[in-house]
Design an enzyme around this catalytic site. Structure first.
Site, PDB file in Angstrom:
ATOM      1  N   ASN A 157      17.139 114.026 -40.800  1.00  0.00           N
ATOM      2  CA  ASN A 157      16.159 114.435 -41.825  1.00  0.00           C
ATOM      3  C   ASN A 157      15.725 115.887 -41.727  1.00  0.00           C
ATOM      4  O   ASN A 157      15.524 116.543 -42.750  1.00  0.00           O
ATOM      5  CB  ASN A 157      14.958 113.479 -41.823  1.00  0.00           C
ATOM      6  CG  ASN A 157      14.199 113.491 -40.522  1.00  0.00           C
ATOM      7  OD1 ASN A 157      14.784 113.681 -39.451  1.00  0.00           O
ATOM      8  ND2 ASN A 157      12.919 113.310 -40.592  1.00  0.00           N
ATOM      9  N   GLU A 255      11.071 109.629 -29.886  1.00  0.00           N
ATOM     10  CA  GLU A 255      10.254 109.959 -31.069  1.00  0.00           C
ATOM     11  C   GLU A 255      10.806 109.155 -32.231  1.00  0.00           C
ATOM     12  O   GLU A 255      11.906 109.438 -32.708  1.00  0.00           O
ATOM     13  CB  GLU A 255      10.352 111.465 -31.376  1.00  0.00           C
ATOM     14  CG  GLU A 255       9.832 112.373 -30.267  1.00  0.00           C
ATOM     15  CD  GLU A 255       8.318 112.350 -30.155  1.00  0.00           C
ATOM     16  OE1 GLU A 255       7.647 111.813 -31.054  1.00  0.00           O
ATOM     17  OE2 GLU A 255       7.819 112.860 -29.134  1.00  0.00           O
ATOM     18  N   CYS A 289       9.370 111.691 -40.723  1.00  0.00           N
ATOM     19  CA  CYS A 289       8.729 110.595 -39.985  1.00  0.00           C
ATOM     20  C   CYS A 289       7.226 110.593 -40.199  1.00  0.00           C
ATOM     21  O   CYS A 289       6.574 109.568 -40.025  1.00  0.00           O
ATOM     22  CB  CYS A 289       9.061 110.715 -38.512  1.00  0.00           C
ATOM     23  SG  CYS A 289       8.635 112.332 -37.845  1.00  0.00           S
ATOM     24  N   GLU A 470       5.876 115.288 -26.957  1.00  0.00           N
ATOM     25  CA  GLU A 470       6.508 116.599 -26.832  1.00  0.00           C
ATOM     26  C   GLU A 470       5.498 117.643 -27.260  1.00  0.00           C
ATOM     27  O   GLU A 470       4.602 117.371 -28.052  1.00  0.00           O
ATOM     28  CB  GLU A 470       7.794 116.639 -27.669  1.00  0.00           C
ATOM     29  CG  GLU A 470       8.827 115.642 -27.160  1.00  0.00           C
ATOM     30  CD  GLU A 470      10.138 115.575 -27.946  1.00  0.00           C
ATOM     31  OE1 GLU A 470      10.188 116.035 -29.094  1.00  0.00           O
ATOM     32  OE2 GLU A 470      11.120 115.049 -27.385  1.00  0.00           O
TER      33      GLU A 470
HETATM   34  P1  NAD Z   1      19.123 106.916 -36.233  1.00  0.00           P
HETATM   35  O1  NAD Z   1      18.355 106.237 -35.159  1.00  0.00           O
HETATM   36  O2  NAD Z   1      20.054 106.138 -37.052  1.00  0.00           O
HETATM   37  O3  NAD Z   1      19.973 108.117 -35.616  1.00  0.00           O
HETATM   38  C1  NAD Z   1      19.407 109.147 -34.861  1.00  0.00           C
HETATM   39  C2  NAD Z   1      20.458 109.738 -33.961  1.00  0.00           C
HETATM   40  O4  NAD Z   1      20.859 108.768 -32.994  1.00  0.00           O
HETATM   41  C3  NAD Z   1      21.742 110.170 -34.672  1.00  0.00           C
HETATM   42  O5  NAD Z   1      22.230 111.346 -34.059  1.00  0.00           O
HETATM   43  C4  NAD Z   1      22.659 109.002 -34.404  1.00  0.00           C
HETATM   44  O6  NAD Z   1      24.026 109.344 -34.453  1.00  0.00           O
HETATM   45  C5  NAD Z   1      22.257 108.619 -33.009  1.00  0.00           C
HETATM   46  N1  NAD Z   1      22.585 107.236 -32.616  1.00  0.00           N
HETATM   47  C6  NAD Z   1      22.726 106.145 -33.425  1.00  0.00           C
HETATM   48  N2  NAD Z   1      23.046 105.068 -32.685  1.00  0.00           N
HETATM   49  C7  NAD Z   1      23.097 105.476 -31.395  1.00  0.00           C
HETATM   50  C8  NAD Z   1      23.370 104.817 -30.163  1.00  0.00           C
HETATM   51  N3  NAD Z   1      23.671 103.519 -30.117  1.00  0.00           N
HETATM   52  N4  NAD Z   1      23.348 105.541 -29.024  1.00  0.00           N
HETATM   53  C9  NAD Z   1      23.044 106.848 -29.051  1.00  0.00           C
HETATM   54  N5  NAD Z   1      22.779 107.529 -30.184  1.00  0.00           N
HETATM   55  C10 NAD Z   1      22.799 106.847 -31.345  1.00  0.00           C
HETATM   56  O7  NAD Z   1      18.026 107.659 -37.114  1.00  0.00           O
HETATM   57  P2  NAD Z   1      18.281 108.489 -38.452  1.00  0.00           P
HETATM   58  O8  NAD Z   1      18.532 107.504 -39.537  1.00  0.00           O
HETATM   59  O9  NAD Z   1      19.238 109.578 -38.193  1.00  0.00           O
HETATM   60  O10 NAD Z   1      16.850 109.183 -38.667  1.00  0.00           O
HETATM   61  C11 NAD Z   1      15.799 108.590 -39.338  1.00  0.00           C
HETATM   62  C12 NAD Z   1      14.814 108.002 -38.351  1.00  0.00           C
HETATM   63  O11 NAD Z   1      14.325 108.998 -37.476  1.00  0.00           O
HETATM   64  C13 NAD Z   1      13.582 107.451 -39.034  1.00  0.00           C
HETATM   65  O12 NAD Z   1      13.240 106.221 -38.453  1.00  0.00           O
HETATM   66  C14 NAD Z   1      12.515 108.484 -38.730  1.00  0.00           C
HETATM   67  O13 NAD Z   1      11.193 108.033 -38.751  1.00  0.00           O
HETATM   68  C15 NAD Z   1      12.916 108.925 -37.377  1.00  0.00           C
HETATM   69  N6  NAD Z   1      12.328 110.234 -37.074  1.00  0.00           N
HETATM   70  C16 NAD Z   1      11.320 110.325 -36.146  1.00  0.00           C
HETATM   71  C17 NAD Z   1      10.736 111.546 -35.867  1.00  0.00           C
HETATM   72  C18 NAD Z   1       9.630 111.692 -34.853  1.00  0.00           C
HETATM   73  O14 NAD Z   1       9.409 112.799 -34.401  1.00  0.00           O
HETATM   74  N7  NAD Z   1       8.929 110.639 -34.478  1.00  0.00           N
HETATM   75  C19 NAD Z   1      11.188 112.690 -36.531  1.00  0.00           C
HETATM   76  C20 NAD Z   1      12.198 112.553 -37.483  1.00  0.00           C
HETATM   77  C21 NAD Z   1      12.775 111.325 -37.726  1.00  0.00           C
END
Ligand code: NAD
Length: 489
Positions: A157, A255, A289, A470
C-alpha cells in the site's frame, strides 16, 4: 506476449552483495490503472534468499563497526539522492501501485527520503543507562549493539515509504538487511538499489530479494541466520510468520491491520471534521492501515453530518492516477477490487444502505483506464456492529457511518473489534477527549486531526493490530541487542 510486447516490459533484478542479479523465473506485475502487465518481478526462493543472507552476513563486521556518525552521513546522502529523483520515484510508485501521482509526490516519496534523514539524525542522540551501587562498589551500564542480518518484509500500500521505515533504522543501528517488498509493488525498491553505491552504502549492507510471500518471504522468515524479522502486512500473514519463525525464537516486530473508528461528538467542529474524515476514509483509495472505516456520530448531529459527509465524499474525483486533479486512483489488483466490492454487496444483503459510490453512482473512466481497478468512495449506513463490514478490515474506499448516544456506549462499541491500531476523536471538550483517548484500545489516538505523526514517538497497534512499536527509540531498541555490564571498582 509478442516480441514487441515483451521488449517493452520493465524487468527487475534482485540486488545482492551490491550487484543486480537476474533470476531464473519471473512473475508478472500489473499496472492497476490499465490492467496491463508492464513489469516482470523476480520469483525468488530459497536459493536467492540464501545468497542475499550470505552477502548481508559478510558485510556485517565492517558495517557494524562503523561509527554512528559515519553511518548517519551515508543515510543522509541516500535521502538526498531519493529527493533528487523524487519525480521519477513518484511516477513509478503511482504507475506500480495505482495511487494518485499527487499522493506519491506529496506523501510516499518525501516520507521515504525523510525516513533516512530522520534515522540519520536520531541514531546520534541515543543514550544508554547507567546506575551506581555504592554499597557493593559497583556501577552498572547498558551497552547496545546491532543484532546481525535483519529480515524486512513490507506490503503494497505504501511501498517505498514502509520499506524505508524499516531499512533506515535497521542500517542506522549497524545491522545489514535482506528486504522483501511486496511482489505487487517492487519497482521503487529496485530503483532505490541503484542509488545505494553512490550514497556510499557498502555492498551487502542492503540486499533486496523480490518475489512472493510464500516463496521468498518464507525463505527469509525460516532462515536460521536472520535473527529478527520486521513485518508490515496483514494479521493472517503475521500468524503464519509467527509460526514459521517460532522454531528459531526470532525477534518479531509486527505492524498489522486495523478497523479504525472515528468518534464524532456533537460538539465537534464539523468544518474541520468532515473534510478530514473524508480524507481519513478514502486517502490512498482507503488502502492505508490507519484509514477510518467505522464512523460513530452522536445522534444529535447524525443527519447533518451524513448529509455534509456524503456531499464531500462525492467531490472526490476517481480516475487516471497520473492526472494531478485525481483524488482516488486504482486499487492494487483485480482480486482486491473484487474483495472490496463483495463487502459492499454483503452489507446490502444484510439490509444496510449504500448512500454513495459502489453500485449507486456512475463511474466514468477515461478510455485508457476502462480495464483499471477503480471504485468510487462508498458510504454505508444502517449497518449493525456485528456485520463483517464493521468487524473486518476492508482496506478499500469504503466507510460505515453509525449513530451513538453516550460516551460510555461509544467507547464499548469502538473497542468491540479484534483490531486496535488507530482511532480518531472529534470534540471540543478537552476533558472528554482525554477520558476517551485513555480508554480506547488503540496504539494511536488522534483528536481533532488525522495522520499527524511525530516519528520520535511509538507507532504500532494493540490486539490483532500488532506486536511491538516502531519509532526513534522503539526502532533503536528493536534493531539492537542490549547488554548489562557491571564493573566493581
Ligand atoms: P500481506 O500480509 O499479504 O503481505 C505483506 C508482505 O508479506 C508482502 O511482502 C508479502 O509478499 C509477504 N508475505 C505474504 N505471505 C508471507 C509468508 N507466508 N511469509 C513471509 N512473507 C509473506 O499484506 P498486504 O496485502 O501486502 O498489505 C495489506 C495489509 O497490510 C493490510 O492488512 C494493512 O492493514 C497492513 N498494513 C499495516 C500497516 C501498519 O503499520 N500497521 C501499514 C500498512 C499496511
Amino acid at each position: 506476449p509478442t516480441m514487441a510486447h515483451s521488449r517493452a516490459l520493465l524487468v527487475l533484478e534482485n540486488f545482492i552483495g551490491g550487484k543486480f542479479v537476474p533470476c531464473s523465473s519471473y512473475i508478472d506485475s500489473y499496472n492497476p490503472s490499465t490492467g496491463d502487465v508492464y513489469c516482470r518481478v523476480p520469483d525468488s526462493g530459497k536459493e536467492e534468499v540464501e545468497a542475499a543472507v550470505k552477502a548481508a552476513k559478510d558485510a556485517f563486521p565492517i558495517w557494524s563497526s562503523k561509527s554512528p556518525l559515519e553511518r548517519s552521513q551515508i543515510l543522509k546522502k541516500l535521502a538526498d539522492l531519493i529527493e533528487h529523483d523524487l519525480e521519477a520515484f513518484a511516477q513509478a510508485e503511482s504507475k506500480d501501485q495505482g495511487k494518485t501521482i499527487t499522493f506519491a509526490r506529496t506523501v510516499d516519496i518525501p516520507r521515504a527520503a525523510h525516513n533516512f534523514r530522520f534515522f540519520a539524525s536520531s541514531i546520534l542522540h541515543h543514550v544508554t543507562e547507567c546506575t551506581e551501587m555504592p554499597s557493593m562498589g559497583c556501577v552498572h551500564y547498558t551497552s547496545r549493539a546491532p543484532v546481525g542480518v535483519a529480515g524486512l518484509i513490507s506490503p503494497w500500500n505504501l511501498p517505498l515509504y514502509l520499506l524505508t521505515w524499516k531499512i533506515a533504522p535497521a542500517i542506522a543501528c549497524g545491522n545489514t538487511v535482506v528486504a522483501k517488498p511486496s511482489e505487487m509493488t517492487s519497482v521503487t525498491a529496485w530503483m532505490m538499489c541503484k542509488l545505494l553505491e553512490k550514497a556510499g552504502v557498502p555492498p551487502g549492507v542492503v540486499n533486496v530479494v523480490f518475489g512472493t510471500g510464500a516463496k521468498a518471504g518464507e525463505a527469509l522468515v525460516c532462515h536460521p541466520d536472520v535473527p529478527l524479522i520486521s513485518f508490515t502486512g496483514s494479521t493472517l500473514t503475521a500468524q503464519r510468520i509467527t509460526e514459521r519463525s517460532a522454531p528459531h525464537c526470532k525477534r518479531l516486530s509486527l505492524e498489522l491491520g486495523g478497523k479504525n473508528p472515528a468518534i464524532i461528538f456533537d460538539d465537534a467542529d464539523l468544518s474541520q471534521c468532515i473534510p478530514t474524515t473524508v480524507r481519513s476514509s478514502f486517502a490512498n483509495q482507503g488502502e492505508i492501515c490507519l484509514c477510518t472505516s467505522r464512523i460513530f456520530v452522536q445522534r444529535g448531529i447524525y443527519s447533518e453530518f451524513l448529509k455534509r459527509f456524503v456531499a464531500e465524499a462525492k467531490k472526490w474525483k476517481t480516475g487516471n492516477p497520473s492526472d494531478p486533479s485525481t483524488d482516488v486512483g486504482a486499487l492494487i489488483s483485480k482480486e482486491h477490487l473484487e474483495k472490496v466490492r463483495n463487502y459492499v454487496k454483503k452489507a446490502q444483503a444484510e439490509g444496510a444502505r449504500v448512500l454513495c459510490g459502489e453500485g449507486v453512482d456512475p463511474l466514468a473512466l477515461p478510455p485508457g483506464n476502462q480495464k483499471g481497478y477503480f471504485m468510487l468512495p462508498t458510504v454505508i449506513v444502517e449497518v449493525k456492529d456485528e456485520s463483517c463490514c464493521m468487524q473486518e478490515e476492508i482496506f478499500g474506499p469504503v466507510t460505515c457511518v453509525v449513530a451513538f448516544d453516550t460516551e460510555e456506549e461509544v467507547i464499548q462499541r469502538a473497542n468491540g473489534v479484534k483490531y486496535g491500531l488507530a482511532a480518531t476523536i472529534w470534540s471540543s471538550n478537552v476533558g472528554r477527549v482525554h477520558r476517551v483517548a485513555h480508554r480506547l484500545q488503540s496504539g494511536l489516538v488522534w483528536t481533532n486531526c488525522w495522520l499527524v505523526r511525530d516519528l520520535n514517538l511509538p507507532f504500532g497497534g494493540m490486539k490483532a493490530s500488532g506486536i511491538g512499536r516502531e519509532g526513534a527509540k522503539d526502532s533503536y531498541e528493536f534493531f539492537t541487542e542490549v547488554k548489562t555490564i557491571t564493573i566493581k571498582h
